[in-house]
Scaffold this motif. Structure first.
Motif, PDB file in Angstrom:
ATOM      1  N   LEU A 198      68.363  85.043  -0.600  1.00 12.31           N
ATOM      2  CA  LEU A 198      68.841  85.526  -1.892  1.00 12.31           C
ATOM      3  C   LEU A 198      70.360  85.411  -1.998  1.00 12.31           C
ATOM      4  N   CYS A 199      71.044  85.757  -0.928  1.00 18.17           N
ATOM      5  CA  CYS A 199      72.506  85.673  -0.956  1.00 18.17           C
ATOM      6  C   CYS A 199      72.986  84.227  -1.022  1.00 18.17           C
ATOM      7  N   ALA A 200      72.304  83.346  -0.279  1.00 17.73           N
ATOM      8  CA  ALA A 200      72.694  81.935  -0.294  1.00 17.73           C
ATOM      9  C   ALA A 200      72.486  81.323  -1.678  1.00 17.73           C
ATOM     10  N   LEU A 201      71.383  81.658  -2.332  1.00 11.70           N
ATOM     11  CA  LEU A 201      71.119  81.137  -3.669  1.00 11.70           C
ATOM     12  C   LEU A 201      72.136  81.686  -4.669  1.00 11.70           C
ATOM     13  N   HIS A 202      72.443  82.964  -4.547  1.00  9.68           N
ATOM     14  CA  HIS A 202      73.447  83.570  -5.430  1.00  9.68           C
ATOM     15  C   HIS A 202      74.797  82.877  -5.268  1.00  9.68           C
ATOM     16  N   GLN A 203      75.200  82.632  -4.032  1.00 12.24           N
ATOM     17  CA  GLN A 203      76.469  81.972  -3.768  1.00 12.24           C
ATOM     18  C   GLN A 203      76.488  80.545  -4.307  1.00 12.24           C
ATOM     19  N   LYS A 204      75.374  79.833  -4.140  1.00 11.46           N
ATOM     20  CA  LYS A 204      75.287  78.450  -4.616  1.00 11.46           C
ATOM     21  C   LYS A 204      75.444  78.371  -6.131  1.00 11.46           C
ATOM     22  N   LEU A 205      74.776  79.263  -6.841  1.00  9.65           N
ATOM     23  CA  LEU A 205      74.850  79.241  -8.302  1.00  9.65           C
ATOM     24  C   LEU A 205      76.238  79.656  -8.805  1.00  9.65           C
ATOM     25  N   TRP A 206      76.913  80.544  -8.104  1.00 11.61           N
ATOM     26  CA  TRP A 206      78.275  80.906  -8.479  1.00 11.61           C
ATOM     27  C   TRP A 206      79.218  79.729  -8.286  1.00 11.61           C
TER      28      TRP A 206
END
Length: 561
Positions: A458-466
Motif C-alpha cells: 500500500l505504501c509503495a503504491l501510494h508513493q508511486k502515484l504521488w
C-alpha cells in the motif's frame, strides 16, 4: 425512483432473467412429460394401471435430467474461465452472469433434492399399484410377479429400485454435508462427501436401464381400448360404457409392449458428463507438474505468504488457483486467490492463506516445521526443503472486472483483501491497457496487525502515484474495529501514509457511497466486496437503492465459502 430501478436492473436484472428462464424450462418439461404420459396413446394401458403416479414420476425425472446436466456444466471451471476470457463474451453483463455459476450450481442442487423427493414418492405409489393392480390381460406390463407381492421386495429385487435407494443415500449425504455449518467447521467432510457425485452419476446411468415402465409398440394394429377377440361380454359392456365403439373397434392383434428406456436421460446427461470428463483430464494434465516453492513468509495473525514458480503459468489479477499438497492430503484441493501474478520481469506468483482448519494447520506445519506461530510485526522468512505442491488453475472470479470500470470500489474484510492485493500489485507493476481511472479501496480489520500483511504494498503504491502526480487515482481508507494504542503501534515512518488514513470503528457505508456518487456523476461504479456476510449484505442493499447524481453502483461479490 428511476435511478433505483436502473440500479436494481443493473444488479438483479440479469440473474432474475436467467432464473425465470430456468424455472420456465423446469415447468415446461414437467407439464409436457406429464401430459405425454397421461394422454399419450402408447402409455394408455400403463396409465390405466398406475394412474397419476407414473405421470408425476416421469415428469419429475425430466426435471431431474435437466438439473443434473446443469450441475455438471456449472462445475466446468476451466470452460467457464475460457469463455470469460475470450472476446466472444465481450459483454460485462454476460461475464457477471458467469460469476454466478456457483449460486446457480446451488440452485440446481436444491432442485435436484426437491424433485428427487417427488420422484421417489411417486415411484413408491407406482410400486404399490404394480402389486395391487396386477394385470392378467397384459402380463408384460407387470413388474410384480404376482398380485399382492410385497412392494419392499419389488424395490430390492429390481435394478431401478436398488440403484434408486443408493442414489437417495448419496444425495442425502451430499445435502447434509453441504450445509453452511458443516462447510465452515468441517470442510474436509464437505469435500469428501461432495466428491461422491462421481459415484452418483455412475449409478444414475445404471438407474436408467431398468426397463420397468413399458409402452405399447403396436398402436395402429391395436388401438388402445379396442375390443379383443377373447374379451368377455361383460368386459365388452364395460368398455362400451367407457367409450363409443364403432364397427372398426375390434383389435387386429394383441397389444405388444416394449421397455421404456429413457433415452432422453442419456441425451441430457451424457453430453455434459463427457465435457466434464474431458475438462477434468485437461486439468489433471495441466496440474501434473509440481510447482517450485520459492519463499514462505510468516505474517502476523496466523497468515502465511507463499511465493511459487511454475513454467508457462499465466494469470490475470483477481483469479484464483486450487492447491493440492499430497503430504497433507492426496485428494483434498483448496482454492486460494492469487495475491501476486507473474509478470514479464518476474515470473513468481503468490498467495496468502490464513491458518484456519485442519488442512491449513497441517500444511503450515509442512512449510514451517517446529516454528512458533507467535504474533510478529515484521514477517520472518525461512528457507528450507519444501514439500511437493501442485496447483490447478487459474480460474476466473468477479474481481477480474475491477479494471473494466471507469471507477471501482473494492471493500475487503480481514483476509478478504487477497483478491484486491493482486489488483494493487498490477497497478504497482505498471500494467497498461485497462479502463480503470479511479480506485477506492476500503479495508476493515479487527486487529491492527492485520494491516501489516500488505502495508509495504500500500505504501509503495501510494508513493508511486504521488511521484506520477496522480494522488487522486487511489483513494485508501483503513478501518480497525478493535485496537489498543493505535498511533504508537503504527508510528513507523515508512507507514505514515497508512497512519493518516486509518480510522477507528466501522465504515458508514451509505455516507461512503453517497460521497462516491457525488464525485462520479452519471457513471457506473463497480463495487467489489470480499468479506463477512454482514458487509456484503449491506453493500448489496445500498447498491440496489437510489443514488444521488444518477450514479449506478454494480455489486460484485467474492466468496471463499
Amino acid at each position: 425512483m428511476a435511478v433505483s430501478l436502473r440500479s436494481w436492473v443493473a444488479n438483479e436484472g440479469g440473474k432474475h432473467l436467467v432464473l425465470m428462464l430456468w424455472l420456465g424450462a423446469n415447468a415446461w418439461l414437467f407439464l409436457n412429460t406429464f401430459l405425454l404420459f397421461s394422454t399419450g396413446q402408447q402409455y394408455h394401458y400403463l396409465y390405466k394401471m398406475l394412474g397419476v403416479g407414473v405421470c408425476i414420476s416421469r415428469a419429475s425425472a425430466s426435471v431431474l435430467n435437466l438439473n443434473c446436466s446443469l450441475l455438471l456444466l456449472t462445475m466446468c471451471r476451466s470452460v467457464l474461465t475460457f469463455i470469460r476470457g475470450t472476446h466472444v463474451v465481450s459483454s460485462r453483463k454476460t461475464r457477471r452472469l458467469l460469476d454466478k455459476s456457483k449460486t446457480f450450481h446451488v440452485a440446481c442442487g436444491i432442485a435436484v433434492c426437491l424433485f428427487s423427493v417427488v420422484h421417489v414418492s411417486a415411484h413408491m405409489v407406482n410400486v404399490v399399484n404394480f402389486s395391487s393392480r396386477y394385470s392378467d390381460d397384459f402380463p408384460a406390463l407387470n413388474l410384480a410377479r404376482y398380485r399382492g407381492e410385497d412392494p419392499k421386495w419389488i424395490i430390492l429385487t429390481t435394478i431401478p429400485g436398488v440403484t434408486g435407494v443408493l442414489l437417495v443415500l448419496i444425495l442425502l449425504l451430499m445435502l447434509i454435508s453441504s450445509s453452511h455449518c458443516v462447510r465452515v467447521s468441517k470442510y474436509e467432510i464437505f469435500w469428501y462427501t461432495h466428491n461422491l457425485f462421481i459415484i452418483f452419476y455412475i449409478i444414475l446411468m445404471m438407474h436408467m436401464v431398468g426397463g420397468v415402465l413399458k409402452y405399447q409398440s403396436n398402436i395402429e394394429a391395436h388401438p388402445p381400448g379396442c375390443l379383443r377377440p377373447n374379451q368377455s361380454s361383460a368386459e365388452q359392456h364395460v368398455d362400451d360404457l367407457e367409450q363409443l365403439e364403432d364397427d372398426d373397434s375390434s383389435c387386429k392383434e394383441d397389444a405388444h409392449f416394449e421397455p421404456h428406456y429413457p433415452q432422453q436421460t442419456w441425451l441430457w446427461v451424457s453430453g455434459p458428463l463427457c465435457l466434464y470428463c474431458v475438462e477434468r483430464l485437461y486439468r489433471c494434465i495441466r496440474s501434473s507438474a509440481p510447482v517450485t516453492i520459492v519463499t514462505v513468509i510468516r505474517h502476523p495473525c496466523d497468515v502465511i505468504e507463499l511465493r511459487m514458480l511454475k513454467k508457462d503459468f499465466k494469470a490475470r489479477p483477481g483469479q484464483y488457483i486450487v492447491l493440492n499438497c499430497p503430504s497433507v492430503s492426496s485428494f483434498e484441493n483448496h482454492p486460494f486467490t492469487l495475491t501476486k501474478c507473474p509478470t514479464v520481469n518476474k515470473e513468481t506468483f503468490g498467495i496468502h492463506l490464513r491458518v484456519v482448519g485442519d488442512w491449513t494447520e497441517r500444511f503450515t506445519q509442512q512449510l514451517l516445521p517446529q516454528s512458533r506461530m507467535d504474533l510478529e510485526i515484521l514477517p520472518m522468512v525461512q528457507q528450507r526443503a519444501y514439500p511437493k505442491l501442485y496447483i490447478d488453475g487459474p480460474f476466473g472470479s468477479p474481481s477480474e472486472e475491477v479494471f473494466n470500470y471507469d471507477v471501482s470500489l473494492c471493500v475487503a474484510g480481514g483476509i478478504g483483501v487477497t483478491p484486491f492485493a493482486c489488483v494493487l500489485h498490477a497497478l504497482l507493476d505498471g500494467w497498461r491497457g485497462f479502463r480503470l481511472q479511479r480506485l477506492y479501496f476500503v479495508w476493515v480489520c479487527r486487529e491492527l496487525q492485520s494491516f501489516y500483511w500488505f502495508a509495504e504494498l500500500l505504501c509503495a503504491l501510494h508513493q508511486k502515484l504521488w511521484e506520477e502526480n496522480r494522488p487522486d487515482y487511489f483513494n485508501l481508507k483503513l478501518y480497525v474495529s478493535q485496537v489498543d494504542n493505535l498511533h504508537q503501534s503504527m508510528s513507523e515512518e515508512r507507514f505514515r501514509p497508512l497512519s493518516s488514513r486509518m480510522l477507528v470503528g466501522r465504515p458508514r457505508w451509505k455516507h461512503l457511497l453517497d460521497e462516491i456518487g457525488k464525485r462520479n456523476k452519471q457513471k457506473r461504479v463497480g463495487v467489489f466486496c470480499c468479506g463477512p456476510k454482514g458487509i456484503s449484505r449491506t453493500l448489496h442493499r445500498l447498491c440496489n437503492s437510489a443514488r444521488s447524481r444518477g450514479t449506478t453502483f454494480e455489486f460484485n461479490k467474492e466468496s471463499f465459502s
